[in-house]
Motif scaffolding. Sequence first.
Motif, short mmCIF file in Angstrom:
data_model
loop_
_atom_site.label_atom_id
_atom_site.label_comp_id
_atom_site.label_asym_id
_atom_site.label_seq_id
_atom_site.Cartn_x
_atom_site.Cartn_y
_atom_site.Cartn_z
N LEU A 1 0.45 -1.17 0.16
CA LEU A 1 -0.15 0.02 -0.14
C LEU A 1 0.94 1.42 0.03
N VAL A 2 1.70 1.40 1.07
CA VAL A 2 2.67 2.54 0.97
C VAL A 2 3.58 2.62 -0.01
N ASN A 3 3.90 1.63 -0.94
CA ASN A 3 4.72 1.66 -2.15
C ASN A 3 3.88 1.71 -3.37
N SER A 4 2.58 2.11 -3.34
CA SER A 4 1.61 1.88 -4.59
C SER A 4 2.24 3.19 -5.33
N PRO A 5 2.10 3.20 -6.56
CA PRO A 5 2.75 4.22 -7.29
C PRO A 5 1.78 5.53 -7.02
N PHE A 6 2.72 6.81 -6.77
CA PHE A 6 2.14 8.23 -6.40
C PHE A 6 1.18 7.98 -5.37
N GLN A 7 1.57 7.20 -4.23
CA GLN A 7 0.77 6.92 -3.07
C GLN A 7 0.90 8.39 -2.22
N ARG B 1 -6.82 10.87 -11.74
CA ARG B 1 -5.62 11.81 -11.75
C ARG B 1 -4.51 10.88 -11.54
N LEU B 2 -4.68 9.65 -11.08
CA LEU B 2 -3.50 8.52 -10.90
C LEU B 2 -3.10 7.88 -12.47
N LYS B 3 -4.02 7.62 -13.42
CA LYS B 3 -3.89 7.26 -14.59
C LYS B 3 -2.95 8.22 -15.42
N ASN C 1 -0.78 5.73 -18.33
CA ASN C 1 -1.14 4.58 -18.77
C ASN C 1 -2.82 4.47 -18.63
N ASP C 2 -3.43 4.64 -19.73
CA ASP C 2 -5.14 4.54 -19.64
C ASP C 2 -5.59 3.25 -19.72
#
Length: 243
Positions: free
Chosen positions: A82-88, A105-107, A112-113
């Motif tokens: 969780l804490v290392n999820s992309p752009f967390q 926003r994360l996409k 990456n769509d």
Amino acid sequence: MKDAIVVLGGAFNPVHTQHVELLCLAKQELEATGQWNIVGGYLAVATDNYVLHKLQKRNERTIKLKHRLALVHEAMKDIPWLVNSPFQMEMLQQHDGSAFALSQRLKRLLKNDNIQTLILIGGDRMIKSGIPIWRRPSSKTSTVIRVGVGRIMNENINLLEHWQGDLRKNLIPNPEEFLLLNLSTRSVSSTNVRIYLTQWFNASNDSQRQMEIENDLINVNNCLHLSVMNYIKKHWDDLYIDS
């Protein structure tokens, strides 16, 4: 196997253990199907205005958004995926409002769509006015999949069985827009957590009583992570929006 993110939206006033546990169980269950590779998990924290309006009738206090975001980080920080999820950290520093807005926003950040958004929805929100939301026709092609989890609050109705029954009766116009997970999670009441916190504050002149309440929250009932409780104690004087 398709890459996906799981997102749970809510007030998180405050975040409790089962919010985080739900993300972890959903990841485990989804990946076990062999269809999904979960690359990140996120809690989409609601606006102050939304939470104020929600709690106004109950005469309950609203934790400031900046603190609710910080508490989410405290709850996640010891769970590597969780804490290392992309752009967390970016997700926890800038507020997006809804689970859908956060995922969009994360996409954009991931560029990456093709990553699928899986939005977790509790059983009580999957059934509105007695009608499952999956029976409603979709007005346009959906870009998210809504994932129903758990039973329906206050009723002994199994969401997965309800879904399977509607599938057999051809009552679901767009079944590809939904997933149902039969997750076994403990029931933790956010309202009860807030009651405990009020009791803790009211016992400010009784350190023994405060310790008992903390023990109930953290160890006996396993409602709050230790780091979350410590943050609440440290920031108590600034924690809430003035009523």
